[in-house]
Scaffold this active site. Structure first.
Site, PDB file in Angstrom:
ATOM      1  CE  LYS A 179      -1.678   2.656   2.839  1.00 42.96           C
ATOM      2  NZ  LYS A 179      -1.418   3.991   2.191  1.00 42.96           N
ATOM      3  CD  GLU A 254      13.284   4.286   7.762  1.00 42.89           C
ATOM      4  OE1 GLU A 254      13.127   5.273   8.488  1.00 42.89           O
ATOM      5  OE2 GLU A 254      12.988   4.348   6.567  1.00 42.89           O
ATOM      6  CB  CYS A 288      13.264   9.333   7.796  1.00 44.04           C
ATOM      7  SG  CYS A 288      13.573   8.238   6.524  1.00 44.04           S
ATOM      8  CD  GLU A 388      10.955  13.038  10.945  1.00 47.18           C
ATOM      9  OE1 GLU A 388      10.220  12.396  11.638  1.00 47.18           O
ATOM     10  OE2 GLU A 388      11.811  12.437  10.152  1.00 47.18           O
TER      11      GLU A 388
HETATM   12  P1  ADP Z   1       4.171  10.502   6.332  1.00 42.99           P
HETATM   13  O1  ADP Z   1       4.548  11.335   7.658  1.00 42.99           O
HETATM   14  O2  ADP Z   1       5.228   9.940   5.907  1.00 42.99           O
HETATM   15  O3  ADP Z   1       3.117  10.646   5.946  1.00 42.99           O
HETATM   16  P2  ADP Z   1       2.554   8.319   7.957  1.00 42.99           P
HETATM   17  O4  ADP Z   1       3.142   7.533   8.967  1.00 42.99           O
HETATM   18  O5  ADP Z   1       1.523   9.095   8.399  1.00 42.99           O
HETATM   19  O6  ADP Z   1       3.987   9.238   7.478  1.00 42.99           O
HETATM   20  O7  ADP Z   1       2.347   7.582   6.700  1.00 42.99           O
HETATM   21  C1  ADP Z   1       3.468   6.859   6.206  1.00 42.99           C
HETATM   22  C2  ADP Z   1       2.317   5.704   5.626  1.00 42.99           C
HETATM   23  O8  ADP Z   1       1.494   4.892   6.667  1.00 42.99           O
HETATM   24  C3  ADP Z   1       1.512   6.016   4.550  1.00 42.99           C
HETATM   25  O9  ADP Z   1       1.414   4.656   3.553  1.00 42.99           O
HETATM   26  C4  ADP Z   1       0.183   6.246   5.005  1.00 42.99           C
HETATM   27  O10 ADP Z   1      -1.215   6.005   4.469  1.00 42.99           O
HETATM   28  C5  ADP Z   1       0.072   5.076   6.229  1.00 42.99           C
HETATM   29  N1  ADP Z   1      -0.703   5.240   7.168  1.00 42.99           N
HETATM   30  C6  ADP Z   1      -1.097   6.466   7.948  1.00 42.99           C
HETATM   31  N2  ADP Z   1      -1.895   6.499   8.774  1.00 42.99           N
HETATM   32  C7  ADP Z   1      -2.020   4.916   9.115  1.00 42.99           C
HETATM   33  C8  ADP Z   1      -2.673   4.163  10.047  1.00 42.99           C
HETATM   34  N3  ADP Z   1      -3.311   4.632  10.974  1.00 42.99           N
HETATM   35  N4  ADP Z   1      -2.684   2.700   9.815  1.00 42.99           N
HETATM   36  C9  ADP Z   1      -1.788   2.329   8.673  1.00 42.99           C
HETATM   37  N5  ADP Z   1      -1.375   3.000   7.792  1.00 42.99           N
HETATM   38  C10 ADP Z   1      -1.228   4.484   7.982  1.00 42.99           C
END
Ligand code: ADP
Length: 488
Positions: A179, A254, A288, A388
């Site tokens: 995903k 990560e 990151c 960050e």
């Molecule tokens: P970033 O700051 O890189 O957007 P996130 O952790 O919000 O970091 O997002 C990284 C990935 O995790 C994306 O693919 C996002 O859609 C997914 N993501 C965000 N929220 C959730 C959640 N509650 N459960 C699972 N995946 C999530």
């Protein structure tokens, strides 16, 4: 104005088929530099996520028993196809993510190198025969693929974050459901198309564009999934780790970083400046491992700040597809607000902006560009020091001695990457050992390499990607004890 990128598919890949959501729902993908609509991609639901898990689960027995060199050959094909199409893929990445075209091209090559490395590692993955104490026993430790792997990736490296997980997963004999981030699904779908062209069997690689929680809840509840590899924020990593408890999923996380960048008086100033600019301003500071907190020793402070200011002033901000641009837009409005908030907080607490420090309005473009910024007077109570920032801001603090610098650098809940510059060999060793980080760049502002172990400690997560280390993430050890008769 750049031409629109070539978009080869806006459908998802499940079991070798290009599919849309049963609900018919989609979500839009836009160019962060212009707000231009690029495409609509399917908003896949629970049922389709389960279909993808079924496809990956059904494909697993044959894939795991395919000889490792044959698996590696297909992964190598995928790398070759990425390199063949590098210009097209780079243009697509710049359109959906915003980074300068040269950086996108660099990322496509870096992404392909993870497939190449995995193709090298797969056939050389071995187990052990361990000497036993009993003469009638043989102890075998076999490495076997963990099974169906779920892969969730962020938007800042739309290709490399996928390939560094998918390459080793496939080379080890695992199958995958991926995903990608909401903001950058087109690069992922383009890689999916190349996976089919490369000859990967149906079901080995599945890519779903979906709501994050729908996808992760479905994956975490399904015991056919055996592994989750995630790159993203610490907050979401913690949610996923809690969710992974019921099925005791294997995890690689990560997560966020907050890299210190230390410059000692005895540093090579040219190298430190070059490293600082590359490490801080790549992808407009949205990585990151990018430097977030600069600590500069008093004897070199004036010279370093003067040179860094001039370098920052020379950066060119604009649309990533335009010639010579080195700083693109931030990914979305929230990202701009966060940077503004961090800078305002720093100014409130006595910080001083030397360069930049504000949004830049560019004609005909979205209001999402933030000037590369140099700020001095950082203190530990500032948000810039604690969180960050994920933007093009270099906050600097002056220090006097080595112990003080190491203590400041380690004063963070994060532990992904750290950097320091010195020409003293003993100091180089001492400081590298003392920094509580998974990755240390010693006189090196760009340590990433497909062969190297990439990953963090503390709130930056666990697990290692790259090289032979990644292969351990996608295999379980099976212990086979063989009892033999000394004679027949
Ligand atoms: P970033 O700051 O890189 O957007 P996130 O952790 O919000 O970091 O997002 C990284 C990935 O995790 C994306 O693919 C996002 O859609 C997914 N993501 C965000 N929220 C959730 C959640 N509650 N459960 C699972 N995946 C999530």
């Amino acid at each position: 104005m750049a031409t629109n990128p070539e978009i080869t598919t806006t459908k998802c890949l499940v079991n070798g088929n290009w599919v849309t959501a049963a609900s018919g729902r989609t979500f839009p993908v836009t160019d962060p530099a212009t707000d231009e609509h690029l495409a609509d991609v399917p908003d896949m639901g629970e049922g389709e996520t389960r279909d993808a898990i079924t496809a990956a689960h059904d494909a697993f027995p044959e894939w795991r028993s395919t000889p490792a060199p044959a698996r590696a050959g297909l992964v190598a094909n995928l790398a070759n196809l990425m390199r063949r199409d590098e210009d097209r893929l780079a243009a697509l990445m710049t359109a959906e993510q915003g980074k300068p075209l040269a950086e996108s091209l660099g990322e496509i090559r870096y992404a392909a190198s993870f497939f190449e490395e995995a193709a090298r590692q797969g056939p050389s993955l071995t187990g052990d025969i361990v000497p036993a104490s009993n003469p009638d026993q043989r102890i075998l430790a076999l490495r076997q693929p963990v099974g169906v792997c779920a892969i969730i990736t962020p938007w800042n490296f739309p290709a490399a974050m996928i390939t560094r997980k998918l390459g080793p997963a496939l080379a080890c004999g695992c199958t995958a459901i991926i995903k990608p981030a909401h903001a950058t699904p087109l690069s992922a779908l383009a890689i999916a198309r190349l996976a089919i062209e490369a000859g990967l069997p149906p079901g080995t690689v599945n890519v779903l564009t979906a709501d994050a929680e729908t996808f992760s809840n479905t994956v975490l509840a399904d015991e056919r999934v055996r592994k989750l590899s995630f790159t993203g924020s610490t907050k979401v990593g913690q949610i996923l780790m809690r969710g992974a408890a019921d099925n005791l999923l294997r995890l690689s996380l990560e997560l966020g970083g907050h890299a210190p960048f230390i410059v000692f008086d005895d540093a090579d100033l040219d190298a430190a400046i070059e490293g600082a600019v590359a490490c801080k301003f790549r992808n407009a500071g949205q990585t990151c491992i990018c430097a977030n907190r600069f600590f500069v020793q008093s004897g070199i402070y004036e010279a370093f700040m003067d040179r860094l200011a001039r370098k920052i002033e020379a950066l060119k901000i604009g649309r990533g597809s335009d010639d010579g641009v080195t700083i693109g837009p931030l990914i979305n409005d929230d990202a701009v607000h966060k940077v503004e908030d961090h800078v305002a907080d720093a100014l409130d607490k006595g910080g001083k902006v030397l360069v930049g420090g504000e949004r830049v309005k560019l004609e005909g473009l979205a209001d999402r560009f933030y000037a590369p910024t140099l700020l001095e007077g950082m203190t530990p109570d500032m948000k810039l020091f604690r969180e960050e920032t994920f933007g093009p801001v270099a906050p600097v603090m002056k220090f006097d001695d080595e112990d003080e610098a190491v203590a400041l650098a380690n004063d963070s809940e994060f532990g992904l990457a750290a950097y320091f510059y010195t020409n003293n060999a003993s100091r180089l060793t001492r400081v590298a050992e003392a920094l509580d980080y998974g990755i240390v760049g010693a006189n090196d502002g760009g340590p990433s390499a497909a062969q190297a172990p990439f990953g963090g400690v503390k709130h930056s997560g666990f697990g290692r990607e790259g090289g032979s280390y990644a292969m351990h993430e996608y295999t379980d050890i099976k212990y086979v004890s063989v009892k033999i008769k000394p004679t027949d």
